[in-house]
Design a protein around this motif. Sequence first.
Motif, PDB file in Angstrom:
ATOM      1  N   LEU A   2      18.905 -50.059  34.190  1.00  0.00           N
ATOM      2  CA  LEU A   2      19.797 -51.200  34.402  1.00  0.00           C
ATOM      3  C   LEU A   2      19.602 -52.264  33.325  1.00  0.00           C
ATOM      4  O   LEU A   2      20.566 -52.739  32.717  1.00  0.00           O
ATOM      5  N   TRP A   3      18.340 -52.610  33.057  1.00  0.00           N
ATOM      6  CA  TRP A   3      18.075 -53.640  32.044  1.00  0.00           C
ATOM      7  C   TRP A   3      18.512 -53.180  30.656  1.00  0.00           C
ATOM      8  O   TRP A   3      19.002 -53.972  29.855  1.00  0.00           O
ATOM      9  N   ASN A   5      21.035 -51.248  30.001  1.00  0.00           N
ATOM     10  CA  ASN A   5      22.483 -51.387  29.958  1.00  0.00           C
ATOM     11  C   ASN A   5      22.918 -52.835  29.802  1.00  0.00           C
ATOM     12  O   ASN A   5      23.865 -53.133  29.066  1.00  0.00           O
ATOM     13  N   VAL A   6      22.245 -53.734  30.474  1.00  0.00           N
ATOM     14  CA  VAL A   6      22.590 -55.157  30.388  1.00  0.00           C
ATOM     15  C   VAL A   6      22.324 -55.694  28.983  1.00  0.00           C
ATOM     16  O   VAL A   6      23.186 -56.324  28.368  1.00  0.00           O
ATOM     17  N   LEU A   7      21.134 -55.426  28.473  1.00  0.00           N
ATOM     18  CA  LEU A   7      20.754 -55.990  27.178  1.00  0.00           C
ATOM     19  C   LEU A   7      21.445 -55.317  25.991  1.00  0.00           C
ATOM     20  O   LEU A   7      21.666 -55.944  24.965  1.00  0.00           O
ATOM     21  N   SER A   8      21.794 -54.054  26.148  1.00  0.00           N
ATOM     22  CA  SER A   8      22.416 -53.350  25.026  1.00  0.00           C
ATOM     23  C   SER A   8      23.855 -53.776  24.795  1.00  0.00           C
ATOM     24  O   SER A   8      24.390 -53.572  23.704  1.00  0.00           O
ATOM     25  N   GLY A   9      24.468 -54.399  25.769  1.00  0.00           N
ATOM     26  CA  GLY A   9      25.859 -54.845  25.615  1.00  0.00           C
ATOM     27  C   GLY A   9      26.065 -55.724  24.404  1.00  0.00           C
ATOM     28  O   GLY A   9      27.053 -55.589  23.670  1.00  0.00           O
ATOM     29  N   TYR A  12      26.078 -53.614  21.336  1.00  0.00           N
ATOM     30  CA  TYR A  12      27.337 -52.866  21.217  1.00  0.00           C
ATOM     31  C   TYR A  12      28.409 -53.724  20.558  1.00  0.00           C
ATOM     32  O   TYR A  12      29.152 -53.261  19.696  1.00  0.00           O
ATOM     33  N   THR A  58      26.218 -43.977  37.343  1.00  0.00           N
ATOM     34  CA  THR A  58      25.331 -44.387  36.255  1.00  0.00           C
ATOM     35  C   THR A  58      25.129 -43.237  35.286  1.00  0.00           C
ATOM     36  O   THR A  58      25.200 -43.423  34.062  1.00  0.00           O
ATOM     37  N   ARG A  65      29.118 -43.185  27.530  1.00  0.00           N
ATOM     38  CA  ARG A  65      28.682 -44.144  26.508  1.00  0.00           C
ATOM     39  C   ARG A  65      28.043 -43.421  25.328  1.00  0.00           C
ATOM     40  O   ARG A  65      28.301 -43.756  24.171  1.00  0.00           O
TER      41      ARG A  65
END
Length: 85
Positions: A2-3, A5-9, A12, A58, A65
């Motif tokens: 989860l973290w 995915n949040v931080l990689s945004g 991106y 997920t 992705r």
Amino acid sequence: VLWFNVLSGMVYVLAGAGIVLRRSWAAVLARVIVVAIALMLGVLVAMILAGVAWEPRTLLAMSVRLAFWIVAERIATRATTKTTG
């Protein structure tokens, strides 16, 4: 996961902007993103196999992705190769 995915945004968005602007660093960043997503997908699969609770969406989202960024990396590499060579 989860973290990640949040931080990689943010990364991106940066890579996407670099690809649109045909910056040579964007292809490298896209390649780093592909490796990072593949590693995290491996961690997710290992967690699933270990019996940890997980969401099917997920797994699907991470797979989509990864496929997207593989294509984006190829496009970025070709675009910067044509621009610089």
